[in-house]
Scaffold this motif. Structure first.
Motif, mmCIF file in Angstrom:
data_model
loop_
_atom_site.group_PDB
_atom_site.id
_atom_site.type_symbol
_atom_site.label_atom_id
_atom_site.label_comp_id
_atom_site.label_asym_id
_atom_site.label_seq_id
_atom_site.Cartn_x
_atom_site.Cartn_y
_atom_site.Cartn_z
ATOM 1 N N PRO A 104 10.981 9.636 -0.515
ATOM 2 C CA PRO A 104 10.627 8.286 -0.064
ATOM 3 C C PRO A 104 11.172 7.181 -0.974
ATOM 4 C CG PRO A 104 8.739 9.740 0.133
ATOM 5 C CD PRO A 104 9.786 10.492 -0.645
ATOM 6 N N ILE A 105 11.162 7.419 -2.278
ATOM 7 C CA ILE A 105 11.666 6.400 -3.195
ATOM 8 C C ILE A 105 13.164 6.183 -2.979
ATOM 9 C CG2 ILE A 105 12.191 5.935 -5.627
ATOM 10 C CD1 ILE A 105 9.443 7.072 -6.324
ATOM 11 N N LEU A 106 13.910 7.256 -2.824
ATOM 12 C CA LEU A 106 15.348 7.119 -2.580
ATOM 13 C C LEU A 106 15.615 6.360 -1.277
ATOM 14 C CD1 LEU A 106 16.757 10.618 -3.619
ATOM 15 C CD2 LEU A 106 17.001 8.447 -4.835
ATOM 16 N N GLY A 107 14.888 6.719 -0.223
ATOM 17 C CA GLY A 107 15.062 6.026 1.052
ATOM 18 C C GLY A 107 14.755 4.545 0.949
ATOM 19 N N ALA A 108 13.690 4.215 0.208
ATOM 20 C CA ALA A 108 13.295 2.817 0.045
ATOM 21 C C ALA A 108 14.323 2.038 -0.779
ATOM 22 C CB ALA A 108 11.924 2.741 -0.621
ATOM 23 N N LEU A 109 14.858 2.666 -1.832
ATOM 24 C CA LEU A 109 15.836 1.996 -2.682
ATOM 25 C C LEU A 109 17.125 1.705 -1.916
ATOM 26 C CD1 LEU A 109 15.431 3.884 -6.085
ATOM 27 C CD2 LEU A 109 14.567 1.606 -5.481
ATOM 28 N N ILE A 110 17.530 2.637 -1.063
ATOM 29 C CA ILE A 110 18.730 2.401 -0.251
ATOM 30 C C ILE A 110 18.526 1.198 0.668
ATOM 31 C CG2 ILE A 110 20.199 3.341 1.567
ATOM 32 C CD1 ILE A 110 19.613 6.139 0.348
ATOM 33 N N SER A 111 17.366 1.146 1.312
ATOM 34 C CA SER A 111 17.076 0.015 2.196
ATOM 35 C C SER A 111 17.044 -1.294 1.419
ATOM 36 C CB SER A 111 15.732 0.234 2.899
ATOM 37 O OG SER A 111 15.410 -0.876 3.711
ATOM 38 N N GLY A 112 16.352 -1.296 0.284
ATOM 39 C CA GLY A 112 16.274 -2.500 -0.533
ATOM 40 C C GLY A 112 17.633 -2.962 -1.002
ATOM 41 N N GLY A 134 4.040 16.693 7.759
ATOM 42 C CA GLY A 134 2.743 16.023 7.770
ATOM 43 C C GLY A 134 2.911 14.529 7.618
ATOM 44 N N VAL A 135 4.110 14.101 7.308
ATOM 45 C CA VAL A 135 4.556 12.716 7.087
ATOM 46 C C VAL A 135 3.933 12.093 5.840
ATOM 47 C CG1 VAL A 135 4.807 10.380 7.984
ATOM 48 C CG2 VAL A 135 5.005 12.322 9.538
ATOM 49 N N SER A 136 4.820 11.799 4.916
ATOM 50 C CA SER A 136 4.428 11.045 3.734
ATOM 51 C C SER A 136 4.965 9.622 3.863
ATOM 52 C CB SER A 136 4.969 11.693 2.462
ATOM 53 O OG SER A 136 4.740 10.845 1.346
ATOM 54 N N VAL A 137 6.268 9.448 3.654
ATOM 55 C CA VAL A 137 6.945 8.151 3.520
ATOM 56 C C VAL A 137 6.187 7.230 2.565
ATOM 57 C CG1 VAL A 137 8.058 8.318 5.764
ATOM 58 C CG2 VAL A 137 5.900 7.064 5.608
ATOM 59 N N ASN A 138 5.358 7.838 1.707
ATOM 60 C CA ASN A 138 4.455 7.085 0.841
ATOM 61 C C ASN A 138 3.975 8.002 -0.272
ATOM 62 O OD1 ASN A 138 2.237 5.803 -0.357
ATOM 63 N ND2 ASN A 138 1.512 4.936 1.563
ATOM 64 N N ILE A 187 0.825 -1.224 0.000
ATOM 65 C CA ILE A 187 0.000 0.000 0.000
ATOM 66 C C ILE A 187 0.857 1.272 0.000
ATOM 67 C CG2 ILE A 187 -1.986 -1.190 0.943
ATOM 68 C CD1 ILE A 187 -1.535 0.068 3.630
ATOM 69 N N ASN A 188 1.955 1.231 -0.754
ATOM 70 C CA ASN A 188 2.923 2.312 -0.748
ATOM 71 C C ASN A 188 3.905 2.070 -1.897
ATOM 72 O OD1 ASN A 188 5.163 3.978 -0.232
ATOM 73 N ND2 ASN A 188 5.046 3.713 1.979
ATOM 74 N N PRO A 189 3.970 2.951 -2.901
ATOM 75 C CA PRO A 189 4.903 2.756 -4.010
ATOM 76 C C PRO A 189 6.356 2.623 -3.569
ATOM 77 C CG PRO A 189 3.294 4.444 -4.575
ATOM 78 C CD PRO A 189 3.088 4.125 -3.116
ATOM 79 N N ALA A 190 6.738 3.336 -2.516
ATOM 80 C CA ALA A 190 8.112 3.240 -2.035
ATOM 81 C C ALA A 190 8.419 1.838 -1.531
ATOM 82 C CB ALA A 190 8.361 4.265 -0.923
ATOM 83 N N VAL A 191 7.468 1.220 -0.856
ATOM 84 C CA VAL A 191 7.654 -0.145 -0.351
ATOM 85 C C VAL A 191 7.793 -1.114 -1.521
ATOM 86 C CG1 VAL A 191 6.588 -2.043 0.935
ATOM 87 C CG2 VAL A 191 6.467 0.304 1.819
ATOM 88 N N SER A 192 6.958 -0.951 -2.533
ATOM 89 C CA SER A 192 7.036 -1.839 -3.698
ATOM 90 C C SER A 192 8.379 -1.697 -4.404
ATOM 91 C CB SER A 192 5.888 -1.542 -4.670
ATOM 92 O OG SER A 192 4.637 -1.825 -4.072
#
Length: 227
Positions: free
Chosen positions: A207-215, A177-181, A57-62
């Protein structure tokens, strides 16, 4: 179609109840209530649709899952389209509900859109907003990939992920407001317009950059228990 539908419903729920808590009940429940609304909505969906689609439920997670080697890019695209559609639908429903109050206007009351700078909540700078969204998403996706990976305790992922989202909101609501998504940001911004649209790029990129680094860290084994 069960996976895309699950992602649509899950993202719809997150945006409707998360952003709705701020727009409709924010004056009553405050920062703490809004934070828990987002986290509890995610926990509910994690156990409701997690066994169907994984409850990204979040493009960054995917995209983080793609970077970690747990999903193909073609699968992620289908997920992302469904997530954005769910967020837009939720924002539209929230607008219809909020507009039922005589003194409500999007311009004055907002729709739970993200932002930064003068006139927005804590009035933090663009740099602070970018750093927060990147780091918070990195940590969020790390919890997601770690709690759903091999060796993680079975049955607790949804709780761990949801509570992490609560903590992220407790710290970051006044910043952005917090996105992370990206989907969560896109839905309300399309109806709020103005600054929300102009600032939307940050809530997609960071958020996408943060997610890619984690992945990437999971894919290379740096955060993999098997290595």
């Amino acid at each position: 179609m069960n996976k895309p539908l699950a992602e649509f419903i899950g993202t719809f729920t997150l945006v409707l109840f998360g952003c709705g808590s701020a727009v409709i009940a924010g004056g009553d429940i405050g920062l703490y209530g809004i934070s828990f609304a987002f986290g509890l909505a995610l926990i509910g969906m994690a156990y409701g649709i997690g066994h169907i689609s994984g409850c990204h439920i979040n493009p960054a997670v995917s995209l983080g899952a793609v970077a970690a080697g747990r999903m193909t890019i073609s699968e992620a695209i289908v997920y992302i389209v469904s997530q954005i559609a769910g967020a837009i639908a939720a924002a539209a429903v929230l607008l219809m509900i909020a507009s039922g109050k005589a003194d409500y206007t999007v311009a004055a009351n907002g729709l739970g859109q993200n932002g930064w700078g003068a006139g927005y909540l804590g009035e933090y700078s663009m740099g602070a907003a970018f750093v927060f969204e990147l780091v918070a998403t990195f940590l969020f996706v790390t919890v997601i990939l770690g709690s759903t990976g091999a060796g993680a305790p079975v049955g607790f992922a949804g709780l761990a992920i949801g509570l992490t989202l609560v903590v992220i909101h407790l710290v970051g609501i006044n910043v952005t407001g917090v996105s992370v998504n990206p989907a969560r940001s896109i839905g309300p911004a399309l109806f709020a317009g103005g600054a929300a649209i102009g600032q939307l790029w940050l809530f997609i990129l960071a958020p996408i950059l943060g997610a890619l680094i984690s992945g990437f860290l999971f894919r290379t084994g740096m955060l993999d228990i098997k290595n």
